[in-house]
Design a protein around this motif. Structure first.
Motif, PDB file in Angstrom:
ATOM      1  N   GLY A  57       0.830  -1.200   0.000  1.00  0.00           N
ATOM      2  CA  GLY A  57       0.000   0.000   0.000  1.00  0.00           C
ATOM      3  C   GLY A  57       0.862   1.246   0.000  1.00  0.00           C
ATOM      4  O   GLY A  57       2.039   1.209   0.376  1.00  0.00           O
ATOM      5  N   HIS A  58       0.288   2.348  -0.445  1.00  0.00           N
ATOM      6  CA  HIS A  58       0.988   3.630  -0.414  1.00  0.00           C
ATOM      7  C   HIS A  58      -0.019   4.770  -0.498  1.00  0.00           C
ATOM      8  O   HIS A  58      -0.627   4.992  -1.543  1.00  0.00           O
ATOM      9  N   PRO A  59      -0.205   5.523   0.604  1.00  0.00           N
ATOM     10  CA  PRO A  59      -1.088   6.685   0.557  1.00  0.00           C
ATOM     11  C   PRO A  59      -0.385   7.873  -0.086  1.00  0.00           C
ATOM     12  O   PRO A  59       0.739   8.215   0.290  1.00  0.00           O
ATOM     13  N   MET A  60      -1.035   8.507  -1.045  1.00  0.00           N
ATOM     14  CA  MET A  60      -0.467   9.667  -1.721  1.00  0.00           C
ATOM     15  C   MET A  60      -0.891  10.930  -0.980  1.00  0.00           C
ATOM     16  O   MET A  60      -1.712  11.733  -1.450  1.00  0.00           O
ATOM     17  N   ALA A  61      -0.337  11.083   0.204  1.00  0.00           N
ATOM     18  CA  ALA A  61      -0.654  12.229   1.054  1.00  0.00           C
ATOM     19  C   ALA A  61       0.530  12.491   1.961  1.00  0.00           C
ATOM     20  O   ALA A  61       1.337  11.594   2.214  1.00  0.00           O
ATOM     21  N   GLY A  62       0.639  13.699   2.456  1.00  0.00           N
ATOM     22  CA  GLY A  62       1.729  14.013   3.371  1.00  0.00           C
ATOM     23  C   GLY A  62       1.993  15.500   3.450  1.00  0.00           C
ATOM     24  O   GLY A  62       1.305  16.309   2.814  1.00  0.00           O
ATOM     25  N   THR A  63       2.948  15.843   4.268  1.00  0.00           N
ATOM     26  CA  THR A  63       3.422  17.218   4.394  1.00  0.00           C
ATOM     27  C   THR A  63       4.953  17.171   4.383  1.00  0.00           C
ATOM     28  O   THR A  63       5.546  16.097   4.284  1.00  0.00           O
ATOM     29  N   ALA A  64       5.571  18.319   4.500  1.00  0.00           N
ATOM     30  CA  ALA A  64       7.032  18.351   4.537  1.00  0.00           C
ATOM     31  C   ALA A  64       7.576  17.999   5.916  1.00  0.00           C
ATOM     32  O   ALA A  64       8.788  17.839   6.086  1.00  0.00           O
ATOM     33  N   HIS A  85      10.177  16.358  -5.849  1.00  0.00           N
ATOM     34  CA  HIS A  85      11.173  16.595  -4.811  1.00  0.00           C
ATOM     35  C   HIS A  85      12.470  17.115  -5.420  1.00  0.00           C
ATOM     36  O   HIS A  85      13.076  18.071  -4.901  1.00  0.00           O
ATOM     37  N   LEU A  86      12.917  16.507  -6.508  1.00  0.00           N
ATOM     38  CA  LEU A  86      14.144  16.982  -7.156  1.00  0.00           C
ATOM     39  C   LEU A  86      13.977  18.413  -7.665  1.00  0.00           C
ATOM     40  O   LEU A  86      14.886  19.248  -7.518  1.00  0.00           O
ATOM     41  N   LEU A  87      12.840  18.694  -8.258  1.00  0.00           N
ATOM     42  CA  LEU A  87      12.605  20.040  -8.777  1.00  0.00           C
ATOM     43  C   LEU A  87      12.496  21.058  -7.648  1.00  0.00           C
ATOM     44  O   LEU A  87      12.980  22.191  -7.770  1.00  0.00           O
ATOM     45  N   ALA A  88      11.888  20.657  -6.542  1.00  0.00           N
ATOM     46  CA  ALA A  88      11.765  21.562  -5.395  1.00  0.00           C
ATOM     47  C   ALA A  88      13.135  21.865  -4.795  1.00  0.00           C
ATOM     48  O   ALA A  88      13.432  23.020  -4.446  1.00  0.00           O
ATOM     49  N   GLU A  89      13.955  20.840  -4.655  1.00  0.00           N
ATOM     50  CA  GLU A  89      15.304  21.060  -4.121  1.00  0.00           C
ATOM     51  C   GLU A  89      16.085  21.998  -5.048  1.00  0.00           C
ATOM     52  O   GLU A  89      16.785  22.921  -4.589  1.00  0.00           O
ATOM     53  N   THR A  90      15.958  21.765  -6.357  1.00  0.00           N
ATOM     54  CA  THR A  90      16.675  22.594  -7.329  1.00  0.00           C
ATOM     55  C   THR A  90      16.211  24.036  -7.273  1.00  0.00           C
ATOM     56  O   THR A  90      17.032  24.974  -7.254  1.00  0.00           O
ATOM     57  N   LEU A  91      14.895  24.231  -7.232  1.00  0.00           N
ATOM     58  CA  LEU A  91      14.354  25.587  -7.171  1.00  0.00           C
ATOM     59  C   LEU A  91      14.778  26.295  -5.892  1.00  0.00           C
ATOM     60  O   LEU A  91      15.110  27.488  -5.902  1.00  0.00           O
ATOM     61  N   LEU A 133      12.025  38.699  -1.785  1.00  0.00           N
ATOM     62  CA  LEU A 133      10.959  38.878  -2.768  1.00  0.00           C
ATOM     63  C   LEU A 133      10.190  37.590  -3.052  1.00  0.00           C
ATOM     64  O   LEU A 133       9.149  37.617  -3.719  1.00  0.00           O
ATOM     65  N   ALA A 134      10.679  36.458  -2.557  1.00  0.00           N
ATOM     66  CA  ALA A 134      10.024  35.169  -2.816  1.00  0.00           C
ATOM     67  C   ALA A 134       8.615  35.168  -2.229  1.00  0.00           C
ATOM     68  O   ALA A 134       8.414  35.554  -1.071  1.00  0.00           O
ATOM     69  N   ALA A 135       7.658  34.739  -3.031  1.00  0.00           N
ATOM     70  CA  ALA A 135       6.252  34.749  -2.598  1.00  0.00           C
ATOM     71  C   ALA A 135       5.604  33.402  -2.911  1.00  0.00           C
ATOM     72  O   ALA A 135       6.241  32.353  -2.802  1.00  0.00           O
ATOM     73  N   GLY A 136       4.337  33.424  -3.326  1.00  0.00           N
ATOM     74  CA  GLY A 136       3.546  32.207  -3.451  1.00  0.00           C
ATOM     75  C   GLY A 136       4.113  31.143  -4.356  1.00  0.00           C
ATOM     76  O   GLY A 136       4.158  29.958  -3.994  1.00  0.00           O
ATOM     77  N   SER A 137       4.538  31.517  -5.559  1.00  0.00           N
ATOM     78  CA  SER A 137       5.013  30.494  -6.487  1.00  0.00           C
ATOM     79  C   SER A 137       6.282  29.823  -5.976  1.00  0.00           C
ATOM     80  O   SER A 137       6.449  28.601  -6.118  1.00  0.00           O
ATOM     81  N   PHE A 138       7.176  30.597  -5.366  1.00  0.00           N
ATOM     82  CA  PHE A 138       8.397  30.015  -4.804  1.00  0.00           C
ATOM     83  C   PHE A 138       8.067  29.173  -3.580  1.00  0.00           C
ATOM     84  O   PHE A 138       8.587  28.063  -3.408  1.00  0.00           O
ATOM     85  N   ARG A 139       7.167  29.670  -2.736  1.00  0.00           N
ATOM     86  CA  ARG A 139       6.777  28.922  -1.536  1.00  0.00           C
ATOM     87  C   ARG A 139       6.176  27.572  -1.908  1.00  0.00           C
ATOM     88  O   ARG A 139       6.560  26.528  -1.370  1.00  0.00           O
ATOM     89  N   ASP A 140       5.216  27.576  -2.850  1.00  0.00           N
ATOM     90  CA  ASP A 140       4.558  26.327  -3.214  1.00  0.00           C
ATOM     91  C   ASP A 140       5.500  25.397  -3.973  1.00  0.00           C
ATOM     92  O   ASP A 140       5.477  24.182  -3.795  1.00  0.00           O
ATOM     93  N   THR A 163       8.650  25.074  -3.632  1.00  0.00           N
ATOM     94  CA  THR A 163       9.729  24.522  -2.794  1.00  0.00           C
ATOM     95  C   THR A 163       9.208  23.869  -1.522  1.00  0.00           C
ATOM     96  O   THR A 163       9.996  23.468  -0.673  1.00  0.00           O
ATOM     97  N   ARG A 164       7.895  23.707  -1.389  1.00  0.00           N
ATOM     98  CA  ARG A 164       7.321  23.199  -0.138  1.00  0.00           C
ATOM     99  C   ARG A 164       7.955  21.891   0.289  1.00  0.00           C
ATOM    100  O   ARG A 164       8.384  21.722   1.433  1.00  0.00           O
ATOM    101  N   VAL A 165       8.063  20.935  -0.632  1.00  0.00           N
ATOM    102  CA  VAL A 165       8.577  19.624  -0.223  1.00  0.00           C
ATOM    103  C   VAL A 165      10.089  19.615  -0.050  1.00  0.00           C
ATOM    104  O   VAL A 165      10.643  18.616   0.430  1.00  0.00           O
ATOM    105  N   ALA A 166      10.755  20.715  -0.410  1.00  0.00           N
ATOM    106  CA  ALA A 166      12.190  20.798  -0.122  1.00  0.00           C
ATOM    107  C   ALA A 166      12.430  20.878   1.389  1.00  0.00           C
ATOM    108  O   ALA A 166      13.558  20.684   1.851  1.00  0.00           O
TER     109      ALA A 166
END
Length: 360
Positions: free
Chosen positions: A139-146, A219-225, A239-246, A248-251
């Motif tokens: 099993g694997h639930p597709m849910a979580g937080t950082a 995850h790789l893209l979030a770490e890179t960003l 200056l980082a706002a919503g798009s950067f926050r969202d 990079t969330r899982v970083a």
């Protein structure tokens, strides 16, 4: 003899013919971090008998102080599970699964096993190497937080989420599975249903290919960003706002957990990464042209996002807020009876559609 627990006989709802609410056995969760802890919270809230083990003594104490049945003694927990004929849920990082299977085979040799690990092929191989395939349903639930650990766990985390259930053992045995395995599959499906998640069947390799794209590559893209933004210095971060926050969330996820997910699914992840690199290279070419343009990528990305929102059942505002929902998703639904003629073919069909299933 097993302890005496209230038993709910499998039944059929007269309105929609879905699975009965409670499992016939208690549930023993090994590992009470974000996912295992949230599962324990949901099961207790639903009235299902469940208890758990946590390697961290402080985490176990915190859980016990909140009224949960938790121990930091693995051997006693597994001995109890064997006596209770419990369903065991492995909710540890992938690196701990092999040792956990050793202990289960030694101390709880008759218990059914499922897991919530984010990579399925490696777990299935480990289960097979321990001779436990007939006692395992992945099993694997597709849910979580950082966040991680017991304190990060929360009731309702899985509400409306996809929860994968695997069925490779039925294929590997050419459908000649034991009745006890079919019952175990049924019990795992019932556990998932208790959390409010949607049951999505998949074979282990198909699962790993899919999550490489929608879970591990992000995850790789979030770490890179996060690195690129940080490299811009103080002004960039101010200056980082919503798009950067969202983006990079899982970083913010513990690095060891990210490594465990990505490195154990490297083959599938490299294929998805190559595809992403090709798209970015094309975008770079477009930006260096005499008349800079990323029109093709922007249009394709927009249309892909709309398809995702339609499938998930959530609008953009809800997705951006990372909220749970009690609404039904846009995933198609199929109903099946485990063990009935043709039920494995139905699972394969559901997998091809990305469908959720109702079990009766």
């Amino acid at each position: 003899m097993p302890h005496s627990y209230p038993v709910s006989v499998v039944g059929i709802c007269h309105t929609c013919q879905v699975i009965n609410r409670f499992l016939t056995k208690p549930i023993c969760i090994l590992g009470l971090g974000l996912i295992g802890g949230s599962l324990l919270r949901d099961l207790k809230a639903a009235g299902q008998l469940a208890y758990g083990y946590n390697r961290s003594a402080s985490g176990a104490r915190h859980a016990a102080s909140e009224g949960f049945d938790v121990s930091d003694d693995l051997e006693s927990t597994l001995s109890r599970a064997e006596t209770d004929e419990a369903l065991i849920v492995i909710a540890t990082p992938i690196g701990a699964v092999d040792g956990m299977l050793d202990k289960i085979k030694e101390l709880a040799p008759s218990c059914g096993i499922t897991d919530v690990v984010s990579v399925k092929s490696q777990v299935y191989d480990l289960v097979g190497s321990h001779g436990l395939a007939d006692r395992y349903v992945g099993g694997h639930p597709m849910a979580g937080t950082a966040d991680s650990g017991w304190k990060a766990s929360q009731e309702g985390l899985f509400q409306g989420a996809a929860w994968v259930i695997t069925f490779d053992h039925a294929l590997d045995t050419h459908g000649a599975v034991s009745s006890s395995w079919v019952e175990l599959w049924y019990e795992v499906a019932r556990m998932i249903k208790l959390t409010g998640a949607e049951i999505i069947p998949s074979r282990v390799d198909h699962h790993d290919a899919a999550v490489a794209r929608v879970s591990h590559l992000p995850h790789l893209l979030a770490e890179t960003l996060a690195v690129v933004g940080d490299n811009g210095g103080a002004l960039s971060l101010s200056l980082a706002a919503g798009s950067f926050r969202d983006g990079t969330r899982v970083a913010g996820t513990a690095p060891a957990l990210v490594q465990g997910m990505c490195e154990t699914n490297s083959e599938a992840l490299v294929k998805a990464l190559d595809e992403a690199i090709e798209l970015l290279a094309e975008a770079r070419t477009g930006l260096t042209a005499k008349r800079p343009s990323i029109a093709e990528l922007a249009d394709a990305g927009y249309r892909s996002r709309i398809r995702y929102e339609a499938r998930s059942g959530l609008g953009a505002a809800q997705q951006d807020a990372h909220v749970a929902t009690t609404s039904v998703s846009g995933r198609p639904v199929l109903r099946l009876l485990p063990g009935a003629p043709g039920w494995v073919k139905q699972l394969i069909h559901a997998e091809s559609l990305g469908a959720r299933i109702e079990v009766f």
